[in-house]
Scaffold this motif. Structure first.
Motif, PDB file in Angstrom:
ATOM      1  N   ASN A 145     -54.087 -86.636 -23.368  1.00 25.49           N
ATOM      2  CA  ASN A 145     -54.999 -86.898 -22.248  1.00 25.49           C
ATOM      3  C   ASN A 145     -56.069 -85.820 -22.151  1.00 25.49           C
ATOM      4  O   ASN A 145     -57.250 -86.110 -21.907  1.00 25.49           O
ATOM      5  N   MET A 157     -53.337 -96.030 -24.438  1.00 27.48           N
ATOM      6  CA  MET A 157     -54.519 -95.210 -24.702  1.00 27.48           C
ATOM      7  C   MET A 157     -54.515 -94.002 -23.779  1.00 27.48           C
ATOM      8  O   MET A 157     -54.403 -94.136 -22.558  1.00 27.48           O
ATOM      9  N   PRO A 158     -54.633 -92.785 -24.332  1.00 23.71           N
ATOM     10  CA  PRO A 158     -54.662 -91.595 -23.485  1.00 23.71           C
ATOM     11  C   PRO A 158     -55.887 -91.577 -22.576  1.00 23.71           C
ATOM     12  O   PRO A 158     -57.010 -91.841 -23.014  1.00 23.71           O
ATOM     13  N   VAL A 159     -55.673 -91.281 -21.301  1.00 25.71           N
ATOM     14  CA  VAL A 159     -56.756 -91.159 -20.317  1.00 25.71           C
ATOM     15  C   VAL A 159     -56.477 -89.930 -19.461  1.00 25.71           C
ATOM     16  O   VAL A 159     -55.432 -89.847 -18.816  1.00 25.71           O
ATOM     17  N   ASN A 165     -59.002 -85.898 -24.699  1.00 22.03           N
ATOM     18  CA  ASN A 165     -60.042 -86.908 -24.476  1.00 22.03           C
ATOM     19  C   ASN A 165     -61.347 -86.297 -23.995  1.00 22.03           C
ATOM     20  O   ASN A 165     -62.414 -86.897 -24.128  1.00 22.03           O
ATOM     21  N   HIS A 202     -60.582 -88.256 -30.974  1.00 17.22           N
ATOM     22  CA  HIS A 202     -59.839 -89.469 -30.622  1.00 17.22           C
ATOM     23  C   HIS A 202     -58.351 -89.129 -30.666  1.00 17.22           C
ATOM     24  O   HIS A 202     -57.763 -89.062 -31.746  1.00 17.22           O
TER      25      HIS A 202
END
Length: 464
Positions: free
Chosen positions: A362, A1-3, A365, A371
């Motif tokens: 990232n 999951m991109p953060v 986000n 998304h």
């Protein structure tokens, strides 16, 4: 999951020095006290600061605010180049190393200090996604940071270069006057409405209008905007916020902010988890108020920079999604800019940004409603759609035969995907791929039996 990860540069924070015996001193209202530039300990008769520019630039009548505005001094006399005398208008018990604000002055200080340069070097080496620059006053402050990033990248191979988004923290009243130039200084500039110091320097009553103006400017320019400081302050010590705080968070969403930010509530508060849940709950509910959001979008002029194909595609994507009752808008993007344009129009559908860059994912986000997902390799539109379907099917965000709007902006790497818009039925790409495979196999069988001749199959080693 991109953060996304943000590195925050502290900037030229001006502070009172240490005190004799390291004990707080009493500032008595109506008394006079001197302020001197230097590193010697201060006392009840003289405060010191290592930032000489503050003392040298102040003029008679100017205000000095200490400790986030809890103490107020007014300059009454210049004693020398590095020493002034002030009247204590609001006193109390002052602790050492508290901040100094000078609202009337545009200080001759760079927002990008020597310490910031060392910290920025570390941020770039760690390949963080965002760099926040504090106390921005002018466009030149942004250019110092972008020049530093360019110098860092100059000696790197292409694969090792970094392209962080810049967050200009608007904390000084002079930045409000120059906000257009600050935003235009570089395409990577985004905005943080840093209401803490802004409230101290620009006065509390100006903060709400400044917030609305900054958010509108950022949205019109297609830049991300964060609203920060004291959003749920009482939750540092209470499990529930005040009604005013709830309205504050919701109104930031209605203003068009991309993100809201917690600070002390989660850094030092007693209820960090409850605070995050409350913030998320308020935002999610506010985002369902489509009539209010539509009114806000209608008031934002996204054409300030002139016509672009990307803006036309973004407008058409949102309009098509509404009329076709699509469940999502799929944005194929290399740089992320097309996803920004769609996000700024606040559609009611999911915005799913598909990119092959982890850093772009990232960074996306941060945007309202986006998304981001990492897209596998592809060579054409059909391949891109097939990869999209595989990624979405794994997450169960859409169902078979749901209507999707697929769009992309200018794409120098995949020119066949440039400035395009397509209505797509979810599952069609997978079914088409399966059908093509069946037809290919069938043609291979017919060729083998001598019933059909296909140069394409003849040249395929898999059908030898």
């Amino acid at each position: 999951m991109p953060v996304g990860i943000l590195g925050d540069l502290c900037g030229p924070k001006v502070r009172v020095g240490v005190f004799v015996d390291r004990q707080p001193i009493q500032l008595v209202q109506g008394k006079h006290i001197r302020v001197r530039s230097g590193d010697e300990p201060g006392s009840v008769t003289c405060l010191t600061t290592t930032t000489a520019a503050v003392v040298r630039q102040l003029e008679v009548g100017n205000t000095l605010l200490l400790d986030d505005g809890n103490f107020r001094l007014r300059m009454t006399e210049r004693i020398g180049e590095d020493e002034i005398e002030c009247l204590i208008e609001v006193g109390g018990l002052l602790k050492e190393k508290k901040g100094i604000n000078v609202p009337e002055l545009r200080l001759a200080l760079s927002a990008f200090t020597e310490k910031d340069r060392r910290d920025a070097q570390f941020i770039l080496e760690q390949k963080l996604d965002f760099v926040a620059l504090s106390f921005v006053q002018r466009a030149a402050d942004i250019l110092e940071l972008t020049s530093f990033i360019d110098d860092f990248n100059r000696s790197k191979e292409e694969r090792d270069r970094v392209h962080p988004e810049i967050i200009a923290k608007i904390e000084k009243p002079h930045a409000l006057d120059d906000i257009d130039e600050i935003i235009a200084a570089h395409p990577s500039v985004n905005i943080m409405v840093a209401r803490g110091d802004l409230g101290v320097e620009a006065s509390f009553e100006r903060v709400p209008t400044a917030q609305k103006m900054l958010i509108a400017k950022a949205n019109a320019a297609g830049r991300a905007v964060i609203t920060a400081t004291q959003m749920l302050e009482t939750m540092m010590n209470s499990p529930v916020p005040t009604r005013a705080e709830v309205s504050d968070v919701a109104n930031a969403v209605f203003d068009g902010t991309d993100a809201v930010m917690l600070s002390g509530e989660t850094a030092a508060g007693k209820y960090p988890l409850e605070t995050v849940r409350m913030m998320a709950s308020i935002c999610l509910h506010a985002e369902t108020q489509h009539t209010i959001l539509a009114r806000m979008v209608a008031e934002v002029d996204t054409s300030e920079g002139g016509f672009s194909f990307d803006d036309a595609i973004a407008d058409a994507s949102v309009a098509s999604a509404r009329k076709a009752e699509a469940v999502a808008i799929i944005v194929l993007t290399v740089s992320g800019k097309m996803a920004v344009r769609v996000s700024k129009r606040k559609p009611t559908q999911l915005i799913i940004a598909m990119t092959q860059s982890w850093q772009v994912a990232n960074q996306l986000n941060l945007l309202w409603g986006v998304h981001p997902l990492i897209l596998g390799k592809f060579s054409d539109t059909d391949g891109a759609l097939l990869e999209c379907e595989r990624a979405l099917r794994a997450r169960e965000w859409v169902r078979e035969n749901d209507t999707l709007v697929v769009c992309s902006g200018a794409n120098e790497f995949h020119t066949g995907l440039s400035n395009t818009l397509k209505l797509h039925s979810f599952g069609h790409a997978s079914r088409a791929m399966t059908a093509r495979a069946h037809w290919k196999d069938a043609l291979g069988v017919l060729q083998h039996k001598g019933r059909v001749h296909s140069p394409a199959i003849d040249s395929d080693p898999n059908h030898a």
